[in-house]
Design a protein around this motif. Structure first.
Motif, mmCIF file in Angstrom:
data_model
loop_
_atom_site.group_PDB
_atom_site.id
_atom_site.type_symbol
_atom_site.label_atom_id
_atom_site.label_comp_id
_atom_site.label_asym_id
_atom_site.label_seq_id
_atom_site.Cartn_x
_atom_site.Cartn_y
_atom_site.Cartn_z
ATOM 1 N N ALA A 13 12.178 3.687 0.651
ATOM 2 C CA ALA A 13 13.432 3.094 1.126
ATOM 3 C C ALA A 13 14.602 3.479 0.219
ATOM 4 C CB ALA A 13 13.293 1.572 1.213
ATOM 5 N N VAL A 14 14.386 3.441 -1.088
ATOM 6 C CA VAL A 14 15.465 3.797 -2.020
ATOM 7 C C VAL A 14 15.729 5.299 -1.974
ATOM 8 C CG1 VAL A 14 16.258 3.751 -4.420
ATOM 9 C CG2 VAL A 14 15.022 1.793 -3.470
ATOM 10 N N LEU A 15 14.690 6.108 -1.861
ATOM 11 C CA LEU A 15 14.896 7.561 -1.745
ATOM 12 C C LEU A 15 15.728 7.892 -0.512
ATOM 13 C CD1 LEU A 15 11.386 8.828 -2.835
ATOM 14 C CD2 LEU A 15 13.550 9.340 -3.996
ATOM 15 N N GLU A 16 15.478 7.212 0.599
ATOM 16 C CA GLU A 16 16.275 7.436 1.808
ATOM 17 C C GLU A 16 17.728 7.042 1.571
ATOM 18 O OE1 GLU A 16 14.047 5.298 4.753
ATOM 19 O OE2 GLU A 16 12.534 6.880 4.891
ATOM 20 N N GLU A 17 17.941 5.944 0.854
ATOM 21 C CA GLU A 17 19.300 5.528 0.494
ATOM 22 C C GLU A 17 19.957 6.575 -0.403
ATOM 23 O OE1 GLU A 17 21.135 2.173 -2.450
ATOM 24 O OE2 GLU A 17 19.641 1.470 -1.008
ATOM 25 N N MET A 18 19.217 7.081 -1.374
ATOM 26 C CA MET A 18 19.742 8.101 -2.280
ATOM 27 C C MET A 18 20.119 9.374 -1.528
ATOM 28 S SD MET A 18 17.031 7.674 -5.442
ATOM 29 C CE MET A 18 17.524 9.178 -6.284
ATOM 30 N N ASP A 66 0.836 -1.204 0.000
ATOM 31 C CA ASP A 66 0.000 0.000 0.000
ATOM 32 C C ASP A 66 0.867 1.248 0.000
ATOM 33 O OD1 ASP A 66 -2.456 -1.407 2.263
ATOM 34 O OD2 ASP A 66 -2.241 -1.608 0.099
ATOM 35 N N LEU A 67 0.299 2.343 -0.435
ATOM 36 C CA LEU A 67 1.027 3.602 -0.475
ATOM 37 C C LEU A 67 1.237 4.152 0.932
ATOM 38 C CD1 LEU A 67 -0.761 5.379 -3.452
ATOM 39 C CD2 LEU A 67 1.406 4.154 -3.490
ATOM 40 N N VAL A 68 2.382 4.786 1.119
ATOM 41 C CA VAL A 68 2.705 5.468 2.369
ATOM 42 C C VAL A 68 2.773 6.952 2.047
ATOM 43 C CG1 VAL A 68 4.466 5.789 4.149
ATOM 44 C CG2 VAL A 68 3.980 3.491 3.277
ATOM 45 N N ALA A 107 13.286 8.956 -10.696
ATOM 46 C CA ALA A 107 14.608 9.178 -10.101
ATOM 47 C C ALA A 107 15.108 7.902 -9.433
ATOM 48 C CB ALA A 107 14.547 10.321 -9.093
ATOM 49 N N VAL A 108 14.225 7.182 -8.759
ATOM 50 C CA VAL A 108 14.602 5.908 -8.139
ATOM 51 C C VAL A 108 15.011 4.910 -9.209
ATOM 52 C CG1 VAL A 108 13.689 3.894 -6.894
ATOM 53 C CG2 VAL A 108 13.288 6.197 -6.009
ATOM 54 N N LEU A 109 14.270 4.847 -10.300
ATOM 55 C CA LEU A 109 14.606 3.936 -11.398
ATOM 56 C C LEU A 109 15.977 4.272 -11.984
ATOM 57 C CD1 LEU A 109 13.866 1.690 -13.375
ATOM 58 C CD2 LEU A 109 12.668 3.408 -14.735
ATOM 59 N N ALA A 110 16.244 5.544 -12.213
ATOM 60 C CA ALA A 110 17.547 5.959 -12.754
ATOM 61 C C ALA A 110 18.672 5.597 -11.785
ATOM 62 C CB ALA A 110 17.541 7.457 -13.035
ATOM 63 N N TYR A 111 18.449 5.802 -10.502
ATOM 64 C CA TYR A 111 19.433 5.446 -9.475
ATOM 65 C C TYR A 111 19.701 3.939 -9.498
ATOM 66 C CZ TYR A 111 21.309 4.777 -4.740
ATOM 67 O OH TYR A 111 22.074 4.425 -3.668
ATOM 68 N N ALA A 112 18.655 3.149 -9.579
ATOM 69 C CA ALA A 112 18.812 1.698 -9.594
ATOM 70 C C ALA A 112 19.543 1.228 -10.847
ATOM 71 C CB ALA A 112 17.433 1.030 -9.513
ATOM 72 N N ARG A 113 19.274 1.855 -11.960
ATOM 73 C CA ARG A 113 19.963 1.487 -13.208
ATOM 74 C C ARG A 113 21.453 1.795 -13.135
ATOM 75 N NH1 ARG A 113 16.046 3.095 -18.279
ATOM 76 N NH2 ARG A 113 14.893 1.134 -18.253
ATOM 77 N N ARG A 114 21.789 2.953 -12.541
ATOM 78 C CA ARG A 114 23.216 3.304 -12.387
ATOM 79 C C ARG A 114 23.917 2.360 -11.428
ATOM 80 N NH1 ARG A 114 20.977 8.483 -12.213
ATOM 81 N NH2 ARG A 114 21.178 8.528 -9.940
ATOM 82 N N ALA A 115 23.222 1.928 -10.400
ATOM 83 C CA ALA A 115 23.817 1.067 -9.370
ATOM 84 C C ALA A 115 23.951 -0.379 -9.853
ATOM 85 C CB ALA A 115 22.979 1.111 -8.099
ATOM 86 N N PRO A 154 6.259 1.823 -0.075
ATOM 87 C CA PRO A 154 7.376 1.802 0.884
ATOM 88 C C PRO A 154 8.720 1.496 0.231
ATOM 89 C CG PRO A 154 5.554 0.472 1.708
ATOM 90 C CD PRO A 154 5.183 0.918 0.316
ATOM 91 N N GLU A 155 8.703 0.684 -0.815
ATOM 92 C CA GLU A 155 9.951 0.337 -1.499
ATOM 93 C C GLU A 155 10.609 1.568 -2.122
ATOM 94 O OE1 GLU A 155 7.215 -3.245 -1.464
ATOM 95 O OE2 GLU A 155 6.947 -1.120 -1.937
ATOM 96 N N PHE A 156 9.804 2.476 -2.656
ATOM 97 C CA PHE A 156 10.348 3.712 -3.230
ATOM 98 C C PHE A 156 10.888 4.620 -2.135
ATOM 99 C CE2 PHE A 156 7.773 2.395 -6.883
ATOM 100 C CZ PHE A 156 8.686 2.594 -7.904
#
Length: 70
Positions: free
Chosen positions: A26-31, A3-5, A61-69, A22-24
């Protein structure tokens, strides 16, 4: 996906709410790393096209970050 947070942040002096999975979040916090999440969101907000919703810009932005990583 889960569900959306919903979270509230201040952008350019005004409060706004953003709903993401929540998965997005989590990655934004990592970014964000050592800076604040609001700072990262503000940077993404400032660089997005006006017709693109903020939540969509954050997901891209999360997708671009994941692709670079990966």
């Amino acid at each position: 996906m889960s569900d959306l947070v919903k979270r509230s942040v201040s952008l350019s002096g005004h409060r706004t709410s953003i709903a993401l999975e929540p998965e997005f979040w989590a990655v934004l916090e990592e970014m964000a790393g050592l800076r604040s999440l609001a700072s990262l969101i503000g940077e993404i907000d400032a660089s997005r096209l006006p017709e693109r919703p903020l939540a969509s810009a954050l997901r891209v932005a999360v997708l671009a970050y994941a692709r670079r990583a990966g």
